[in-house]
Design an enzyme around this catalytic site. Sequence first.
Site, short mmCIF file in Angstrom:
data_model
loop_
_atom_site.label_atom_id
_atom_site.label_comp_id
_atom_site.label_asym_id
_atom_site.label_seq_id
_atom_site.Cartn_x
_atom_site.Cartn_y
_atom_site.Cartn_z
N ARG A 78 -18.32 -1.54 18.32
CA ARG A 78 -17.28 -0.76 17.70
C ARG A 78 -17.63 0.71 17.91
O ARG A 78 -18.80 1.07 18.03
CB ARG A 78 -17.18 -1.06 16.20
CG ARG A 78 -16.90 -2.53 15.86
CD ARG A 78 -16.91 -2.72 14.34
NE ARG A 78 -16.58 -4.08 13.95
CZ ARG A 78 -17.48 -5.04 13.73
NH1 ARG A 78 -18.78 -4.77 13.86
NH2 ARG A 78 -17.10 -6.26 13.39
N LYS A 125 -20.23 -3.65 10.23
CA LYS A 125 -19.50 -3.67 8.97
C LYS A 125 -20.39 -4.24 7.86
O LYS A 125 -21.16 -5.15 8.07
CB LYS A 125 -18.23 -4.52 9.11
CG LYS A 125 -17.15 -3.87 9.95
CD LYS A 125 -15.88 -4.70 9.94
CE LYS A 125 -14.75 -4.02 10.70
NZ LYS A 125 -13.51 -4.82 10.68
N HIS A 159 -11.19 0.68 21.08
CA HIS A 159 -11.40 -0.69 20.59
C HIS A 159 -11.00 -1.71 21.65
O HIS A 159 -11.52 -2.83 21.67
CB HIS A 159 -10.60 -0.91 19.31
CG HIS A 159 -11.17 -1.98 18.43
ND1 HIS A 159 -12.40 -1.85 17.81
CD2 HIS A 159 -10.71 -3.22 18.09
CE1 HIS A 159 -12.65 -2.95 17.11
NE2 HIS A 159 -11.65 -3.79 17.27
N ARG A 166 -13.89 -2.91 23.61
CA ARG A 166 -14.63 -3.98 22.92
C ARG A 166 -13.93 -5.32 23.16
O ARG A 166 -14.58 -6.33 23.40
CB ARG A 166 -14.72 -3.64 21.44
CG ARG A 166 -15.29 -4.72 20.53
CD ARG A 166 -15.46 -4.12 19.13
NE ARG A 166 -15.46 -5.11 18.07
CZ ARG A 166 -16.56 -5.73 17.65
NH1 ARG A 166 -17.71 -5.48 18.22
NH2 ARG A 166 -16.49 -6.59 16.65
N HIS A 189 -19.01 -10.69 14.41
CA HIS A 189 -17.96 -11.28 13.58
C HIS A 189 -18.58 -12.24 12.57
O HIS A 189 -19.40 -13.08 12.93
CB HIS A 189 -16.96 -12.05 14.45
CG HIS A 189 -16.04 -11.16 15.23
ND1 HIS A 189 -15.32 -11.58 16.33
CD2 HIS A 189 -15.71 -9.85 15.07
CE1 HIS A 189 -14.60 -10.60 16.81
NE2 HIS A 189 -14.82 -9.52 16.05
N TYR A 243 -9.73 -14.67 21.13
CA TYR A 243 -9.91 -14.44 22.56
C TYR A 243 -9.64 -15.69 23.38
O TYR A 243 -9.39 -15.59 24.58
CB TYR A 243 -11.33 -13.92 22.83
CG TYR A 243 -11.57 -12.59 22.17
CD1 TYR A 243 -11.01 -11.42 22.69
CD2 TYR A 243 -12.31 -12.49 21.00
CE1 TYR A 243 -11.19 -10.21 22.06
CE2 TYR A 243 -12.51 -11.27 20.38
CZ TYR A 243 -11.95 -10.13 20.91
OH TYR A 243 -12.12 -8.94 20.29
#
Length: 323
Positions: free
Chosen positions: A175, A201, A269, A272, A295, A304
């Site tokens: 990110r 995150k 983004h 990524r 994630h 994806y």
Amino acid sequence: MARTDQPVQALELDCADVSITQEMTRWLSHLRAERRLSPKTLEAYARDVRQCLAFLAEHWGAKVTLAGFAAVEASDVRAFMAMRRADEIGGRSLMRALAGLRSFGRFLEREGKGKVGALSAIRAPKVAKSLPKPIHMEAAKRFADADERAGEERETWILVRDAAVMALLYGSGLRISEALGLKRRDVPKPGEGDVLVVTGKGNKTRMVPVLQNVLQIIADYAAICPHPLSPTGPMFVGARGGPLSPRIIQLTMERLRGALGLPDSATPHALRHSFATHLLSRGGDLRAIQELLGHASLSTTQIYTGIDSERLLEVYRSAHPRG
């Protein structure tokens, strides 16, 4: 970066009495200190609850009290959601609003301030699935080439710096906040390592591989950067030596995508997304990609597979004898 253990400033709302604003302040402080939610998420949650309280105050014709909120009915919540929908608010924003209200309701229950059962009775709004738009492999590589901007009237070290950041976004799937959050000591020199420890995150750290050619681009930037790069300072600095703003990289992407003839979806983004998509299309394991992206849920990474399925269908249609 804002500290997560700082108390939230006391709230004042015209639509609710002091008892509920006090509990909201305590709830937001709890989310910041215990759940370590980002400032943006806290701001969004607080805004959603304020909007609901303002709606209820107008709906009931009186200030919302703690007891009144605890006794809210499902029809009241549905009316609030309908009002937000009428304002052309998307499904994801409505889902977040409901999540914030439920979080506040659960907090009140744990604190013995009543049960808000109506919130759990509301179905989450449907959200249309939108697949991320990856950048073509060759175009993604060109973003990491400082020579693509040779005609710009900018100092060479800035061009190399921006190329290094975008090489990280595409080469390691970071990110933009993770790339710009790297310290000088976090980045090995070429030949001395091939792993980065990044903070994602929720202040969660993970290890991601980094290509030697990407490390070389970063080393080239560090060698010509006019500002001192201390081991504990940021790896990437702005024109005056302070931390580099994400907006600078966003603007760089805007200029480059115009020169390369790419759509508005070609954002930092998207690099990524391209990292994940290109790994998957070359046989990468979905769970390994999940770990690389940081994630928390495999379902987040599974978007994806839709992109890869589209690619496979295109190959099928073009190559099948009956196509």
